[in-house]
Design an enzyme around this catalytic site. Structure first.
Site, PDB file in Angstrom:
ATOM      1  CE  LYS A 108      -3.503   2.552   2.710  1.00 60.48           C
ATOM      2  NZ  LYS A 108      -4.267   2.350   3.626  1.00 60.48           N
ATOM      3  CD  GLU A 130       9.537  -6.113   6.551  1.00 59.61           C
ATOM      4  OE1 GLU A 130       9.196  -5.304   6.396  1.00 59.61           O
ATOM      5  OE2 GLU A 130       9.788  -6.347   7.928  1.00 59.61           O
ATOM      6  N   GLY A 183      -4.365  -2.013   5.218  1.00 57.37           N
ATOM      7  CA  GLY A 183      -3.869  -3.027   4.746  1.00 57.37           C
ATOM      8  C   GLY A 183      -4.562  -4.603   5.368  1.00 57.37           C
ATOM      9  NE  ARG A 184      -5.794  -3.330  11.280  1.00 54.43           N
ATOM     10  CZ  ARG A 184      -5.753  -2.695  11.067  1.00 54.43           C
ATOM     11  NH1 ARG A 184      -3.903  -2.181  10.663  1.00 54.43           N
ATOM     12  NH2 ARG A 184      -6.319  -1.354  12.219  1.00 54.43           N
ATOM     13  CD  GLU A 214      -1.531  -4.531  11.342  1.00 52.38           C
ATOM     14  OE1 GLU A 214      -2.008  -3.721  10.642  1.00 52.38           O
ATOM     15  OE2 GLU A 214      -0.056  -4.533  12.086  1.00 52.38           O
ATOM     16  CG  HIS A 257      -3.587 -35.539  17.192  1.00 53.48           C
ATOM     17  ND1 HIS A 257      -3.397 -36.713  17.753  1.00 53.48           N
ATOM     18  CD2 HIS A 257      -4.850 -35.473  16.763  1.00 53.48           C
ATOM     19  CE1 HIS A 257      -4.903 -37.233  17.608  1.00 53.48           C
ATOM     20  NE2 HIS A 257      -6.145 -36.252  16.130  1.00 53.48           N
ATOM     21  CE  LYS A 286       6.159  -1.247  10.205  1.00 55.35           C
ATOM     22  NZ  LYS A 286       5.342  -0.848   9.210  1.00 55.35           N
TER      23      LYS A 286
HETATM   24  O1  F6P Z   1       3.514  -2.770   9.513  1.00 58.62           O
HETATM   25  C1  F6P Z   1       2.281  -3.234   9.603  1.00 58.62           C
HETATM   26  C2  F6P Z   1       1.424  -2.877   8.214  1.00 58.62           C
HETATM   27  O2  F6P Z   1       1.694  -1.611   7.724  1.00 58.62           O
HETATM   28  C3  F6P Z   1       0.109  -3.645   8.172  1.00 58.62           C
HETATM   29  O3  F6P Z   1      -0.895  -2.297   8.665  1.00 58.62           O
HETATM   30  C4  F6P Z   1       0.308  -3.573   6.613  1.00 58.62           C
HETATM   31  O4  F6P Z   1      -0.567  -4.022   5.739  1.00 58.62           O
HETATM   32  C5  F6P Z   1       2.171  -3.947   6.317  1.00 58.62           C
HETATM   33  O5  F6P Z   1       2.724  -2.827   6.766  1.00 58.62           O
HETATM   34  C6  F6P Z   1       2.595  -3.569   5.009  1.00 58.62           C
HETATM   35  O6  F6P Z   1       2.303  -2.722   4.614  1.00 58.62           O
HETATM   36  P1  F6P Z   1       1.779  -1.858   3.218  1.00 58.62           P
HETATM   37  O7  F6P Z   1       1.558  -2.318   2.288  1.00 58.62           O
HETATM   38  O8  F6P Z   1       2.207  -0.721   2.795  1.00 58.62           O
HETATM   39  O9  F6P Z   1       3.814  -2.594   2.547  1.00 58.62           O
END
Ligand code: F6P
Length: 545
Positions: free
Chosen positions: A206, A212, A267-268, A353, A384, A512
């Site tokens: 987003k 990452e 995002g979620r 979150e 189990h 972060k």
């Molecule tokens: O670090 C949390 C977060 O901001 C989430 O809320 C989000 O879904 C995820 O990182 C990924 O963010 P982006 O889509 O901006 O890479």
């Protein structure tokens, strides 16, 4: 919609419910006894919507308690809050945004936002048709066979979960893969069996600033170049989904291959947006639209159904009841369906979150518990391992069972075994086994009275442990959409009851920011000395010579 000025804990109903919870325990009431006293209990405490059936009769709940919880929801102005969300009001007050996920799946094109949504869906449709139909090819003219989504959090968990859930609807010739972790092994092991010329990457972020995802995207670019894709042809192997189109283009994605999403889509809550692109590619656009339709049906239910029949509201009230009146700290989610393997992980982000907050919308500290710790895995595997603690541990852990009536497998008997285990677990949690029953059983097995008495406490199971069972007729795009929307709205309803903002996540930022300095220390030649002694020692221990 203004946030409730006074916390619900100050409301007389709150203390009435506290008394009822205490009374429940003092009277030694059990769920099993409530069933015996009320032959209509199963019917009274069950409801359906959008193809989902919900049995919430196995709870520490009486009609009176439910009535008080429902009144509490009214006191929290939940109906007005629901209306505010659907009306696109700026309910995410700390970011001054609306929460627009429901507009992504309403199929309408009345407002400017809705038209943008429909335009994007139309662009996705053309893209999916081109890739699946073989018009869109790799640099050497071969058709795309693998789609690798590079994203994390909401840009990964939703589509990854849904792709796994909809295995019966997968496209014959395209496979999807999801890489999220900055551990280089995640990308490397995923790419190990793929060919650059038949692989398409979807960079899903987003913000397009997430470390990452950007590092994985750079590594993927190198892999393509090293695998013989000419730089000028890289565009054939990449698309992006982002609210930051300019950054995606600056990274090197062709503007026509960047699919937008919007600030108001958290995002979620973004599975319904172009973040669902890998899912549409890996199944079909028709299935993606069916997912929307299922969610929309649940939206209509949440918006219009009276609170006593409103599934998300009931789930939220149960969560409030256990978290704040019974001291439950966790909620286990147990899908008895292997395709829903990733559903607990998806729900962890959605719920934790959203509800993992310390203050209310007005900044005042919470005087309730925040959301619960959500965990779980696909049944029967948990039986189990961790179910032992559900049955005999000292914690009260409400369970959500999710069962699918009709499997896509032709092995009906194994599927019946799966369902039998699901229903047996909720039954065992409720009934348990008394000390006397355990002792009698042991005597019948031939143990001496002394041996039976000594062993019985180990075999006794307290029971009276609450659970909800959700039943889907079948696991389809439509029912999955409804299931996800059910939990989205449960989380929202619970946030209104607690008075918190479900749509921000400031708590994730500190870690972060700190990682930047630590990364620099790990990369520097000299030993680390700037941090606390523990962090310095850890850095120096893993530093490469
Ligand atoms: O670090 C949390 C977060 O901001 C989430 O809320 C989000 O879904 C995820 O990182 C990924 O963010 P982006 O889509 O901006 O890479």
């Amino acid at each position: 919609m203004s946030a409730l000025a006074v916390p619900l804990t100050h409301h007389p109903l709150w203390s009435a419910l506290q008394t009822q919870a205490l009374q429940f325990e003092e009277d030694g009431l059990t769920i099993a006894a409530l069933f015996r006293a009320d032959p209509a209990r199963a019917e009274r405490f069950s409801a359906s919507a959008a193809g989902l059936f919900m049995d919430y009769s196995k709870h520490l709940l009486t009609p009176d308690i439910l009535e008080h919880l429902l009144q509490l929801a009214e006191a929290a102005q939940l109906p007005a809050a629901i209306a505010a969300m659907f009306n696109g009001e700026r309910i995410n007050n700390t970011e001054n945004r609306p929460a627009l996920h429901v507009a992504l799946r309403n199929g309408r094109a009345d407002s400017a936002e809705e038209r943008q949504v429909q335009d994007t869906l139309a662009r996705m449709e053309r893209f999916v048709a081109a890739v699946q139909g073989g018009e869109w090819r790799g640099h050497d003219g071969r058709a795309i066979r693998n789609v690798v989504n590079l994203g994390i959090g909401g840009s990964d968990l939703g589509p990854a979960m849904a792709y796994a859930a909809l295995g019966a609807f997968h496209h014959d010739a395209l496979r999807c893969h999801f890489v999220s972790n900055v551990d280089p092994l995640h990308l490397e092991t995923t790419l190990a069996t793929l060919e650059p010329s038949t692989t398409l990457f979807v960079i899903a972020s987003k913000t397009f600033t997430t470390l990452e995802t950007l590092l994985n995207a750079q590594a993927a670019r190198q892999w393509l170049l090293q695998g013989g894709v000419p730089e000028a042809q890289l565009w054939r192997h990449g698309a992006a989904v982002s609210a930051n189109v300019a950054k995606a283009v600056a990274f090197g994605i062709a503007p026509e291959n960047v699919f937008p999403l919007w600030d108001g889509v958290g995002g979620r809550y973004s599975l319904w947006s172009a973040i669902g692109l890998p899912l549409a590619l890996g199944t079909s656009m028709a299935h993606f639209r069916a997912l929307h339709a299922g969610a929309h049906a649940l939206d209509e239910h949440f918006r219009n159904a009276p609170l006593p029949r409103n599934l998300p509201v009931l789930l939220a009230l149960l969560a409030l009841w256990y978290g704040n009146f019974w001291g439950a700290q966790t909620q286990v989610v147990l899908p008895y369906a292997q395709p829903l393997l990733l559903f607990p992980a998806f729900l962890q982000q959605l719920d934790m979150e959203s509800l993992g907050k310390q203050v209310r919308k007005d900044g005042a500290y919470l005087d309730t518990q925040s959301g619960a710790i959500v965990w779980g895995s696909a049944g029967t595997n948990g039986q189990h391992s961790f179910h032992q603690l559900l049955h005999q541990g000292t914690h009260l852990i409400p369970a959500d069972f999710i069962a699918v009536a009709q499997s896509s497998s032709a092995n009906h008997d194994m599927h019946r075994q799966l369902l039998a285990n699901c229903f047996a677990q909720s039954q065992a949690l409720m009934h348990g086994k008394t000390l006397e029953q355990a002792e009698v059983e042991l005597l019948q097995q031939g143990l001496s009275p002394e041996q039976a008495r000594a062993l019985a406490p180990h075999k006794m199971i307290a029971g009276n442990r609450p659970s909800t069972t959700l039943v889907l007729d079948a696991l389809t795009p439509q029912s999955l959409g409804a299931l996800v929307a059910l939990y989205e709205h449960k989380v929202f309803a619970q946030s209104v009851l607690l008075g918190i903002n479900a749509f921000d996540q400031w708590g994730v930022e500190l870690g972060k920011a700190l990682s930047t300095g630590i990364h620099a220390a790990l990369s520097a030649p000299e030993p680390s000395t700037h941090f606390d002694a523990s962090t310095n020692a850890l850095i120096n221990r893993v530093k490469r010579e």
